[in-house]
Design an enzyme around this catalytic site. Structure first.
Site, PDB file in Angstrom:
ATOM      1  CB  CYS A 190      97.886 -14.844  21.199  1.00  0.00           C
ATOM      2  SG  CYS A 190      98.580 -16.595  21.269  1.00  0.00           S
ATOM      3  NE  ARG A 198     100.561  -9.259  22.180  1.00  0.00           N
ATOM      4  CZ  ARG A 198     101.161  -8.591  23.226  1.00  0.00           C
ATOM      5  NH1 ARG A 198     101.704  -7.371  23.036  1.00  0.00           N
ATOM      6  NH2 ARG A 198     101.535  -9.300  24.466  1.00  0.00           N
ATOM      7  CD1 TRP A 239     104.020 -16.329  16.470  1.00  0.00           C
ATOM      8  CD2 TRP A 239     104.450 -17.484  18.226  1.00  0.00           C
ATOM      9  NE1 TRP A 239     105.265 -16.910  16.366  1.00  0.00           N
ATOM     10  CE2 TRP A 239     105.495 -17.332  17.468  1.00  0.00           C
ATOM     11  CE3 TRP A 239     104.287 -17.860  19.482  1.00  0.00           C
ATOM     12  CZ2 TRP A 239     106.474 -18.087  17.976  1.00  0.00           C
ATOM     13  CZ3 TRP A 239     105.526 -18.480  20.023  1.00  0.00           C
ATOM     14  CH2 TRP A 239     106.585 -18.636  19.136  1.00  0.00           C
ATOM     15  CG  ASN A 282      99.688 -13.420  25.354  1.00  0.00           C
ATOM     16  OD1 ASN A 282     100.217 -14.231  24.610  1.00  0.00           O
ATOM     17  ND2 ASN A 282      99.902 -12.280  25.532  1.00  0.00           N
ATOM     18  N   GLY A 283      99.554 -16.852  26.166  1.00  0.00           N
ATOM     19  CA  GLY A 283     100.786 -16.993  27.254  1.00  0.00           C
ATOM     20  C   GLY A 283     100.660 -18.642  27.039  1.00  0.00           C
ATOM     21  CD  GLU A 341     119.816  -6.316  13.871  1.00  0.00           C
ATOM     22  OE1 GLU A 341     119.946  -7.430  14.584  1.00  0.00           O
ATOM     23  OE2 GLU A 341     118.921  -5.541  13.522  1.00  0.00           O
ATOM     24  CE  LYS A 397     116.462  -7.102  11.837  1.00  0.00           C
ATOM     25  NZ  LYS A 397     116.440  -6.649  13.034  1.00  0.00           N
ATOM     26  CD  GLU A 439     113.525 -10.762  12.258  1.00  0.00           C
ATOM     27  OE1 GLU A 439     114.195  -9.937  11.916  1.00  0.00           O
ATOM     28  OE2 GLU A 439     112.711 -10.619  13.166  1.00  0.00           O
ATOM     29  CG  HIS A 497     139.658 -20.322  14.056  1.00  0.00           C
ATOM     30  ND1 HIS A 497     140.809 -21.021  14.650  1.00  0.00           N
ATOM     31  CD2 HIS A 497     139.949 -19.085  14.252  1.00  0.00           C
ATOM     32  CE1 HIS A 497     141.843 -19.995  14.983  1.00  0.00           C
ATOM     33  NE2 HIS A 497     141.093 -18.851  14.799  1.00  0.00           N
ATOM     34  CE  LYS A 549     108.210  -4.959  16.865  1.00  0.00           C
ATOM     35  NZ  LYS A 549     109.514  -4.683  15.952  1.00  0.00           N
TER      36      LYS A 549
HETATM   37  O1  M6R Z   1     110.806  -6.463  22.100  1.00  0.00           O
HETATM   38  P1  M6R Z   1     112.166  -6.886  22.155  1.00  0.00           P
HETATM   39  O2  M6R Z   1     113.203  -5.931  21.869  1.00  0.00           O
HETATM   40  O3  M6R Z   1     112.362  -7.579  23.415  1.00  0.00           O
HETATM   41  O4  M6R Z   1     112.302  -8.172  21.143  1.00  0.00           O
HETATM   42  C1  M6R Z   1     113.306  -8.980  21.171  1.00  0.00           C
HETATM   43  C2  M6R Z   1     113.444  -9.914  19.969  1.00  0.00           C
HETATM   44  O5  M6R Z   1     112.370 -10.743  19.862  1.00  0.00           O
HETATM   45  C3  M6R Z   1     113.571  -9.138  18.854  1.00  0.00           C
HETATM   46  O6  M6R Z   1     114.764  -8.015  18.529  1.00  0.00           O
HETATM   47  C4  M6R Z   1     113.444  -9.724  17.454  1.00  0.00           C
HETATM   48  O7  M6R Z   1     114.670 -10.378  17.503  1.00  0.00           O
HETATM   49  C5  M6R Z   1     113.290  -8.998  16.361  1.00  0.00           C
HETATM   50  N1  M6R Z   1     112.298  -9.508  15.527  1.00  0.00           N
HETATM   51  C6  M6R Z   1     114.528  -8.878  15.466  1.00  0.00           C
HETATM   52  O8  M6R Z   1     114.133  -8.059  14.253  1.00  0.00           O
END
Ligand code: M6R
Length: 607
Positions: A2, A27, A74, A98-99, A479, A483, A486, A502, A602
C-alpha cells in the site's frame, strides 16, 4: 504494497496528502483514505476504488487540519470495502499501514477476550486497537506506539496520529520502506521518495526497525528500544522523480517509447566515451573469483535473470542458478564462499527479492543489486549496486525497466567475461557495438505500431494464447505471456517451443493463437519445426521474425510481424518490443485499465 503518507504541516494538509497519494497510487488502488486532527478530534474520509472516488468525496466534504495521514490500499486482509479502507481509527488513535502483521490472529483474539470489538477484517485495525488500549491505560503516544511495535510480528510501515495532539505524528518501519521529508516548518513521511518529491528534496530514509517522532519542525529517530539515533539526510533531484504522461494516453505507452533514450543513456553510463570497454560502478563484483552466481527476482525481473543465465554461461563461462525469489530461501540452495548473488528488481523494494538478498548476505555471499530505484532498500543493503537507469517507471506492467535490466545484466556479463579472460578486448568492443545498435533498432519496431494494432484487433478476441520460442528468446515467451495476462486479462502461457509436444500441444485448435518469436539464428530451423507441428493441428500462428526468417518460412501462418535483423546477443532485448506492444494494444482493444490493471500493484512489498 500500500502507499502511506503523513504530514505535519503549516497549512491545510488535505491538498498535499492527495497530491502525494496520486504519486503513490501505483502501489495499490483498491481503496484510499485520509485522516486529520482538527479541534482535538480525528476526522476521516475513505472511499472504495481508485483515488478519484476519494477526491470526489473530498470535493463534497473537505476536511480541515494541518496534520494528517493518507493511504492507498492493495488489499491483503479483507476485501476492498469501506470498512477495510485505511486510515483505521480506534479510540483516540488513527493509523495507516503498509505490510502484513503475521501475529494478527493472536492479537485480535487477545483483544476480543479483553472486550474490544472490530469493524473491519484487517490486520491494521488490530494495531490501532492495541495502541488505543495502551493510550487509555495512560501511556503517552510515544510509549503506546513503542509498546505496540514491540508486540507486532511481520512487516510494516505505519503512521499514527492522535486525537488530542495536533503537532505529533509517529511513523515506524520494519520490513516495509519509509522515508522522512524535511520541509520548512513542516515535515513529511511516506512510502517512497516519489511521494515526497513535490514537497521536499531533503530526505532521511528510516532505518530497519526504527521509528520517528515528527513535529512540524523536527524529526527524532529511535530504535524499538527507544535509543535515539541520527540517520543521515540525503538530497534528491526532485525532477528526476517527478512524473507525467507527457501527452501519452498511458504511462505504459510512454515508457515503451522511452526505451531508445533510456537504453542509450544507460549504455553511455556503463561504457564511457570511447565505448570500447564496460566501466561499471567503482566497486566491481569480483567475477574472476566466483565459482557460480545465484540470481533471484520476481515476475518480469525474474525473466531478465533467465536471459542473463544464457549470457553468463555462454559468454563468461560462469554457471548460474536462477530462482524465483519467493522460493529461493526455502529450498536450501547449495553455494560456496565463492558464490556471488545477484538480485534484480525495478523497485528495489519487492519483499520476496529483498528477503532473498538478506538470505544471501547472511550466508556471506557477495551481493549485487540490479535496481532501478537507487535509493531503495535493496540498493542500500547490497554490497554493490548496478543501477539500470531506466528513470521512474509508473505503469504496473514493467517495460523499460525490463529492457534496461537486460542491458545492465549484459554489461555485467561482459565485465565478468573480461575479468575471467573469456573474451578479448576486440570481442568486448564488438559486443558493446551490438548493444549500441539497440536504440535505433527499437525505434524501427516502434515505427511499425500500426501493424501491431491490426494484429491485436483479431488477437484480442482470443481467450487463450500461447507464446513459444527457443534459447535466449524462451524467457521472452514467458515475458510476452505475463505482459498479456497482466493488462489484457487474456489467459496466456509461455513455453519453450520444443516443449509443446510434451503436453501443451493438446490445447491447440483454431481458437488458440500461438505467437512465435523466431529470429533467424542457430535455433531457427528447430523452431520452424515446432511451428509446423502447431499448423498441422489447425493452430493459428503469429510469426515474429526478421526478413530472412520470414522469407525462409514456407507454410501458412495466420499473421507475421517483421523485426529488424540483429545480432543474436541482443535479440532477447529487441524482441521485448513486440511482446510489450502486443500486450498493450490487446489491452486497448479490450478496454482494460492499462496502467492500473485489476488486483495488481507496482511494488509488491508483502511476501
Ligand atoms: O519491482 P520489481 O522488479 O522487484 O517487481 C517484480 C515484479 O513484481 C514485476 O516485475 C511484475 O511482475 C510486473 N508487474 C510485470 O510487468
Amino acid at each position: 504494497m500500500c502507499g502511506i503518507i503523513g504530514i505535519v504541516g503549516k497549512s491545510s494538509a488535505q491538498p498535499s496528502i492527495i497530491e502525494a497519494l496520486e504519486k503513490l497510487e501505483y502501489r495499490g488502488y483498491d481503496s484510499s483514505g485520509i485522516a486529520t486532527v482538527s479541534d482535538n478530534s480525528i476526522i476521516r474520509r475513505r472511499a472504495v476504488g481508485k483515488l478519484s472516488s476519494l477526491k470526489e468525496l473530498l470535493n463534497k466534504k473537505p476536511i480541515k487540519g494541518e496534520i494528517g495521514i493518507g493511504h492507498t490500499r492493495w488489499a491483503t486482509h479483507g476485501a476492498p470495502s469501506l470498512e477495510n479502507a485505511h486510515p483505521h481509527k480506534v479510540g483516540k488513535v488513527a493509523l495507516v499501514h503498509n505490510g502484513i502483521i503475521e501475529n494478527f490472529h493472536e492479537l485480535r483474539s487477545q483483544l476480543i477476550s479483553e472486550g474490544q470489538t472490530f469493524v473491519s477484517d484487517t490486520d491494521t485495525e488490530v494495531i490501532a486497537s492495541f495502541c488505543s488500549k495502551l493510550l487509555e491505560s495512560g501511556m503517552s503516544p510515544d510509549e503506546a506506539v513503542v509498546n505496540t511495535l514491540n508486540n507486532l510480528e511481520g512487516a510494516f510501515a505505519l503512521c499514527f496520529i492522535f486525537e488530542d495532539y495536533d503537532n505529533i505524528l509517529i511513523a515506524a518501519r520494519k520490513g516495509s520502506p519509509l522515508v522522512v521529508g524535511w520541509g520548512s516548518g513542516e515535515m513529511f513521511v511516506g512510502s517512497d521518495a516519489i511521494a515526497l518529491a513535490s514537497l521536499t528534496n531533503q530526505l532521511t530514509y528510516v532505518g530497519e526497525a526504527n521509528y520517528v517522532v515528527l513535529s512540524n519542525n523536527e524529526a527524532k529517530f529511535f530504535d524499538f528500544q527507544k535509543k535515539e539515533i541520527t540517520p543521515e539526510k540525503v538530497f534528491i533531484n526532485s525532477e528526476s522523480v517527478l512524473i507525467s504522461k507527457n501527452g501519452y494516453r498511458h504511462f505504459m505507452h510512454k515508457e515503451i517509447n522511452e526505451q531508445p533514450s533510456v537504453i542509450s543513456y544507460a549504455l553511455g553510463s556503463y561504457t564511457g566515451s570511447d565505448r570500447k570497454k564496460i566501466t561499471l560502478p567503482s566497486q566491481l563484483p569480483n567475477f574472476s573469483e566466483m565459482d557460480r552466481i545465484t540470481m533471484t527476482a520476481c515476475g518480469t525481473a525474474f525473466f531478465a535473470c533467465n536471459v542473463a543465465k544464457y549470457w553468463f554461461e555462454k559468454i563468461s563461462e560462469l554457471p548460474v542458478d536462477i530462482d524465483i525469489a519467493s522460493e529461493y530461501r526455502y529450498r536450501e540452495p547449495i553455494f560456496s564462499k565463492s558464490t556471488g548473488a545477484i538480485v534484480v528488481s525495478q523497485s528495489g523494494e519487492t519483499a520476496d527479492t529483498l528477503a532473498a538478498l538478506r538470505f544471501a548476505k547472511n550466508k556471506a555471499m557477495q551481493t549485487v543489486a540490479v535496481v532501478n530505484s537507487e535509493n531503495s532498500t535493496m540498493a542500500r543493503e547490497a554490497d554493490i549496486i548496478m543501477p539500470i537507469r531506466a528513470g521512474v517507471e509508473v505503469g504496473v506492467a514493467s517495460t523499460k525497466a525490463f529492457t534496461c535490466q537486460l542491458v545492465a545484466l549484459a554489461s555485467l556479463v561482459l565485465d565478468a567475461a573480461r575479468q575471467r579472460k573469456k573474451i578479448s578486448s576486440s570481442e568486448e568492443e564488438e559486443f558493446i557495438e551490438h548493444l549500441f545498435t539497440l536504440p535505433r533498432l527499437i525505434n524501427e519496431v516502434l515505427l511499425k505500431e500500426n501493424e501491431i494494432i491490426n494484429i491485436c484487433s483479431e488477437l484480442a478476441k482470443a481467450q487463450d494464447i500461447l507464446f513459444i520460442a527457443r534459447g535466449s528468446l524462451y524467457p521472452l515467451a514467458l515475458e510476452g505471456a505475463l505482459k498479456l495476462k497482466e493488462i489484457s486479462y487474456i489467459h496466456a502461457e509461455g513455453y519453450a517451443a520444443g516443449e509443446l509436444k510434451h503436453g501443451p500441444i493438446a490445447l491447440i485448435d483454431n481458437r488458440v493463437p500461438v505467437i512465435c518469436f523466431a529470429p533467424s539464428n542457430i535455433l531457427y530451423e528447430k523452431t520452424v519445426s515446432n511451428i509446423h507441428e502447431v499448423i498441422a493441428r489447425g493452430g493459428k500462428v503469429l510469426l515474429v521474425s526478421d526478413r530472412k526468417g520470414l522469407k525462409d518460412f514456407s507454410g501458412d501462418v495466420w499473421a507475421s510481424f517483421e523485426m529488424p535483423e540483429c545480432d543474436s546477443f541482443i535479440s532477447p532485448i529487441l524482441y521485448a518490443l513486440p511482446a510489450q506492444l502486443l500486450a498493450y494494444y490487446s489491452a486497448i482493444e479490450k478496454g482494460t485499465d492499462v496502467d492500473q490493471p485489476r488486483n495488481l500493484a507496482k511494488s509488491v512489498t508483502v511476501e
